[in-house]
Design a protein around this motif. Structure first.
Motif, PDB file in Angstrom:
ATOM      1  N   GLU A  90     -45.300  34.593   4.529  1.00  0.00           N
ATOM      2  CA  GLU A  90     -44.484  34.463   3.324  1.00  0.00           C
ATOM      3  C   GLU A  90     -43.519  33.279   3.458  1.00  0.00           C
ATOM      4  O   GLU A  90     -43.276  32.546   2.488  1.00  0.00           O
ATOM      5  CB  GLU A  90     -43.703  35.758   3.084  1.00  0.00           C
ATOM      6  N   THR A  91     -42.988  33.091   4.650  1.00  0.00           N
ATOM      7  CA  THR A  91     -42.096  31.952   4.892  1.00  0.00           C
ATOM      8  C   THR A  91     -42.815  30.645   4.639  1.00  0.00           C
ATOM      9  O   THR A  91     -42.305  29.739   3.950  1.00  0.00           O
ATOM     10  CB  THR A  91     -41.582  31.978   6.350  1.00  0.00           C
ATOM     11  N   LYS A  92     -44.014  30.530   5.181  1.00  0.00           N
ATOM     12  CA  LYS A  92     -44.781  29.282   5.027  1.00  0.00           C
ATOM     13  C   LYS A  92     -45.255  29.089   3.584  1.00  0.00           C
ATOM     14  O   LYS A  92     -45.325  27.966   3.088  1.00  0.00           O
ATOM     15  CB  LYS A  92     -45.963  29.291   5.994  1.00  0.00           C
ATOM     16  N   ALA A  93     -45.549  30.202   2.903  1.00  0.00           N
ATOM     17  CA  ALA A  93     -45.982  30.112   1.505  1.00  0.00           C
ATOM     18  C   ALA A  93     -44.872  29.582   0.606  1.00  0.00           C
ATOM     19  O   ALA A  93     -45.143  28.976  -0.435  1.00  0.00           O
ATOM     20  CB  ALA A  93     -46.442  31.490   1.013  1.00  0.00           C
ATOM     21  N   MET A  94     -43.619  29.791   1.003  1.00  0.00           N
ATOM     22  CA  MET A  94     -42.473  29.290   0.236  1.00  0.00           C
ATOM     23  C   MET A  94     -42.108  27.864   0.629  1.00  0.00           C
ATOM     24  O   MET A  94     -41.043  27.363   0.271  1.00  0.00           O
ATOM     25  CB  MET A  94     -41.260  30.199   0.459  1.00  0.00           C
ATOM     26  N   LYS A  95     -43.002  27.211   1.400  1.00  0.00           N
ATOM     27  CA  LYS A  95     -42.782  25.827   1.841  1.00  0.00           C
ATOM     28  C   LYS A  95     -41.541  25.697   2.727  1.00  0.00           C
ATOM     29  O   LYS A  95     -40.847  24.679   2.708  1.00  0.00           O
ATOM     30  CB  LYS A  95     -42.644  24.878   0.647  1.00  0.00           C
ATOM     31  N   MET A  96     -41.266  26.746   3.500  1.00  0.00           N
ATOM     32  CA  MET A  96     -40.133  26.724   4.430  1.00  0.00           C
ATOM     33  C   MET A  96     -40.672  26.729   5.854  1.00  0.00           C
ATOM     34  O   MET A  96     -41.684  27.385   6.143  1.00  0.00           O
ATOM     35  CB  MET A  96     -39.218  27.934   4.201  1.00  0.00           C
ATOM     36  N   VAL A  97     -39.989  26.024   6.737  1.00  0.00           N
ATOM     37  CA  VAL A  97     -40.373  26.016   8.150  1.00  0.00           C
ATOM     38  C   VAL A  97     -39.727  27.218   8.827  1.00  0.00           C
ATOM     39  O   VAL A  97     -38.503  27.380   8.771  1.00  0.00           O
ATOM     40  CB  VAL A  97     -39.904  24.726   8.849  1.00  0.00           C
ATOM     41  N   PRO A  98     -40.519  28.100   9.437  1.00  0.00           N
ATOM     42  CA  PRO A  98     -39.931  29.259  10.123  1.00  0.00           C
ATOM     43  C   PRO A  98     -38.960  28.813  11.205  1.00  0.00           C
ATOM     44  O   PRO A  98     -39.153  27.786  11.867  1.00  0.00           O
ATOM     45  CB  PRO A  98     -41.148  29.964  10.733  1.00  0.00           C
ATOM     46  N   LEU A  99     -37.899  29.577  11.401  1.00  0.00           N
ATOM     47  CA  LEU A  99     -36.918  29.254  12.426  1.00  0.00           C
ATOM     48  C   LEU A  99     -37.508  29.422  13.818  1.00  0.00           C
ATOM     49  O   LEU A  99     -38.477  30.166  14.020  1.00  0.00           O
ATOM     50  CB  LEU A  99     -35.693  30.150  12.279  1.00  0.00           C
ATOM     51  N   ARG A 100     -36.907  28.750  14.776  1.00  0.00           N
ATOM     52  CA  ARG A 100     -37.359  28.873  16.170  1.00  0.00           C
ATOM     53  C   ARG A 100     -37.323  30.340  16.619  1.00  0.00           C
ATOM     54  O   ARG A 100     -38.238  30.825  17.269  1.00  0.00           O
ATOM     55  CB  ARG A 100     -36.451  28.036  17.073  1.00  0.00           C
ATOM     56  N   GLY A 101     -36.240  31.045  16.236  1.00  0.00           N
ATOM     57  CA  GLY A 101     -36.095  32.443  16.629  1.00  0.00           C
ATOM     58  C   GLY A 101     -37.192  33.331  16.089  1.00  0.00           C
ATOM     59  O   GLY A 101     -37.523  34.369  16.681  1.00  0.00           O
ATOM     60  N   THR A 102     -37.762  32.952  14.938  1.00  0.00           N
ATOM     61  CA  THR A 102     -38.870  33.729  14.364  1.00  0.00           C
ATOM     62  C   THR A 102     -40.031  33.778  15.329  1.00  0.00           C
ATOM     63  O   THR A 102     -40.587  34.849  15.618  1.00  0.00           O
ATOM     64  CB  THR A 102     -39.333  33.087  13.032  1.00  0.00           C
ATOM     65  N   TYR A 103     -40.394  32.610  15.840  1.00  0.00           N
ATOM     66  CA  TYR A 103     -41.521  32.538  16.782  1.00  0.00           C
ATOM     67  C   TYR A 103     -41.158  33.160  18.124  1.00  0.00           C
ATOM     68  O   TYR A 103     -41.992  33.826  18.754  1.00  0.00           O
ATOM     69  CB  TYR A 103     -41.949  31.088  16.962  1.00  0.00           C
ATOM     70  N   TYR A 104     -39.936  32.963  18.594  1.00  0.00           N
ATOM     71  CA  TYR A 104     -39.544  33.517  19.883  1.00  0.00           C
ATOM     72  C   TYR A 104     -39.710  35.037  19.889  1.00  0.00           C
ATOM     73  O   TYR A 104     -40.256  35.613  20.825  1.00  0.00           O
ATOM     74  CB  TYR A 104     -38.086  33.136  20.190  1.00  0.00           C
ATOM     75  N   ARG A 105     -39.190  35.670  18.830  1.00  0.00           N
ATOM     76  CA  ARG A 105     -39.265  37.135  18.787  1.00  0.00           C
ATOM     77  C   ARG A 105     -40.715  37.610  18.688  1.00  0.00           C
ATOM     78  O   ARG A 105     -41.114  38.574  19.345  1.00  0.00           O
ATOM     79  CB  ARG A 105     -38.458  37.645  17.587  1.00  0.00           C
ATOM     80  N   LEU A 106     -41.502  36.922  17.869  1.00  0.00           N
ATOM     81  CA  LEU A 106     -42.900  37.317  17.697  1.00  0.00           C
ATOM     82  C   LEU A 106     -43.706  37.097  18.973  1.00  0.00           C
ATOM     83  O   LEU A 106     -44.499  37.963  19.382  1.00  0.00           O
ATOM     84  CB  LEU A 106     -43.515  36.527  16.540  1.00  0.00           C
ATOM     85  N   ILE A 107     -43.497  35.958  19.625  1.00  0.00           N
ATOM     86  CA  ILE A 107     -44.236  35.658  20.854  1.00  0.00           C
ATOM     87  C   ILE A 107     -43.889  36.655  21.960  1.00  0.00           C
ATOM     88  O   ILE A 107     -44.769  37.104  22.714  1.00  0.00           O
ATOM     89  CB  ILE A 107     -43.952  34.206  21.293  1.00  0.00           C
ATOM     90  N   LYS A 108     -42.624  37.011  22.079  1.00  0.00           N
ATOM     91  CA  LYS A 108     -42.239  38.007  23.079  1.00  0.00           C
ATOM     92  C   LYS A 108     -42.930  39.345  22.812  1.00  0.00           C
ATOM     93  O   LYS A 108     -43.365  40.019  23.744  1.00  0.00           O
ATOM     94  CB  LYS A 108     -40.720  38.183  23.069  1.00  0.00           C
ATOM     95  N   LYS A 109     -43.017  39.706  21.533  1.00  0.00           N
ATOM     96  CA  LYS A 109     -43.682  40.960  21.185  1.00  0.00           C
ATOM     97  C   LYS A 109     -45.168  40.887  21.500  1.00  0.00           C
ATOM     98  O   LYS A 109     -45.749  41.827  22.080  1.00  0.00           O
ATOM     99  CB  LYS A 109     -43.480  41.258  19.693  1.00  0.00           C
TER     100      LYS A 109
END
Length: 402
Positions: free
Chosen positions: A328-347
């Motif tokens: 949804e973030t990318k569909a709104m033409k927004m770059v996901p925050l670094r923390g978004t990926y950090y939390r997801l990758i850790k999970k």
């Protein structure tokens, strides 16, 4: 000169000596010369002190500059009968001492020279100097000095800025006068300055260390509400602080109070509520808040809000919705925050999810590097996975051997 019968023990000779030393930045030596003059009963004049004052300012020694400014002024007034102050062209010198003290963060000297320059001599400092003095007031928890600077800015017709008030918030917060601190947000709006999340940044560390301070601030906010001076930024601040302290019920209760008072809330309010849900691992409640207030009430979704939804989904065993919010973030033409990926990758790493490598590559494609902490986290889980595979395969090998 002594060879030709001229005395070298004169104020003029010593003054030139002091000038030469100061020109060579030999400040300590110049001070020694002035001390030598006093011991030999040779009175320094204002002209003797001036090079030392300028050198001290240039070298960042406001204490020395102020000391010799006061001595020079006293000498001048003593020798100039009827004079009540320094010559007009020398009066701005105290402002230079003030600026030097503000740069150095010398609180006591800033207070003294501010009073001399602004309150007594009625000098109007520039905005840059006001900002430095405000920072000193904030660091030392002196709201009286901070208010004086704010009044001076207004008296000159200079535009108020958010940075001016954020320093005042820090100064007031140090005194734990929460009512006056939280009232600043209301005053800012009346002055035409929109308070933001960062305006209250200095209060977050205090509230994180002292949960009782949050309750005291809430009582102060209640009184401000009765006086119609409560601002949404104050509510957001306390909701966020309750969330960080793990007090989900108080955070939600304060949000109910906000709605009862018909105060318009914003995306920062939603983010603070989602923080409470993340700490309490209440995904359903957080998703309901997002659907109602972001999708339903037209509060604009931000990368921060969507990042929190990803983090909230990752608190659950079933975290598939995290990918939904990421897309949804990318569909709104927004770059996901670094923390978004950090939390997801850790999970993904902790769950041995095969989509881990894809998430890492996507993170790098967004321009984010894998931090040392994240790399160590991934290596830790990779090692654990290898050990688990080895332990499960060992009995099988033994069985074959038998």
């Amino acid at each position: 000169m002594a060879y030709y019968g001229y005395s070298t023990q004169t104020p003029a000779v010593y003054t030139e000596w002091v000038k030469c030393l100061c020109n060579n930045t030999e400040l300590e030596h110049a001070i020694d010369v002035i001390d030598k003059m006093k011991r030999e009963d040779i009175r320094p004049s204002l002209h003797t002190y001036m090079p030392v004052i300028h050198a001290a300012i240039g070298l960042g020694h406001p204490d020395v500059a102020l000391q010799y400014f006061e001595e020079g002024k006293e000498t001048y007034l003593r020798l100039s009968r009827g004079a009540e102050d320094l010559p007009e062209h020398l009066r701005p010198l105290i402002v230079r001492v003030l600026r030097c003290a503000a740069y150095a963060g010398s609180y006591e000297i800033v207070k003294t020279t501010w009073d001399l320059a602004v309150n007594k001599q009625k000098y109007m400092p520039d905005e840059g100097l006001c900002y430095y003095v405000l920072n000193v007031a904030a660091q030392q928890g002196d709201p009286t000095l901070g208010l004086d600077v704010i009044r001076t800015i207004g008296a000159q017709g200079l535009p108020y800025k958010e940075a001016h008030f954020s320093a005042l918030v820090e100064a007031y917060a140090a005194t734990e006068d929460w009512k006056s601190t939280l009232r600043i947000f209301h005053v800012m709006r009346k002055a035409g300055v929109i308070p933001r999340r960062n305006t209250a940044q200095s209060m977050l560390a205090k509230f994180a260390m002292d949960p009782e301070a949050v309750h005291a601030a809430r009582n102060a906010l209640r009184k401000l509400s009765e006086e119609k001076q409560a601002d949404v930024v104050a509510f957001n601040l306390l909701i966020h602080s309750y969330a960080n302290n793990g007090d989900y019920d108080s955070a939600m209760g304060l949000f109910d109070t906000l709605k009862e008072q018909n105060i318009a809330f914003d995306s920062d309010t939603v983010d603070s509520l989602l923080d409470a849900c993340i700490h309490a691992k209440r995904y359903d409640e957080g998703a309901a808040i997002y659907r109602k207030y972001v999708d339903g009430e037209h509060i604009k979704a931000t990368p921060r809000t969507l990042s929190k939804m990803v983090a909230l989904a990752c608190t659950q065993d079933d975290y598939e919705d995290a990918f939904t919010y990421l897309e949804e973030t990318k569909a709104m033409k927004m770059v996901p925050l670094r923390g978004t990926y950090y939390r997801l990758i850790k999970k993904l790493a902790s769950c041995n999810d095969t989509r881990l490598e894809s998430a890492i590559q996507e993170m790098k494609a967004c321009g984010y590097e894998i931090s040392t902490f994240m790399r160590e986290h991934l290596e830790k889980h990779s090692k654990q996975e290898s050990e688990e595979e080895a332990s499960t395969s060992t009995p099988a090998v033994a069985s074959n051997g038998l």
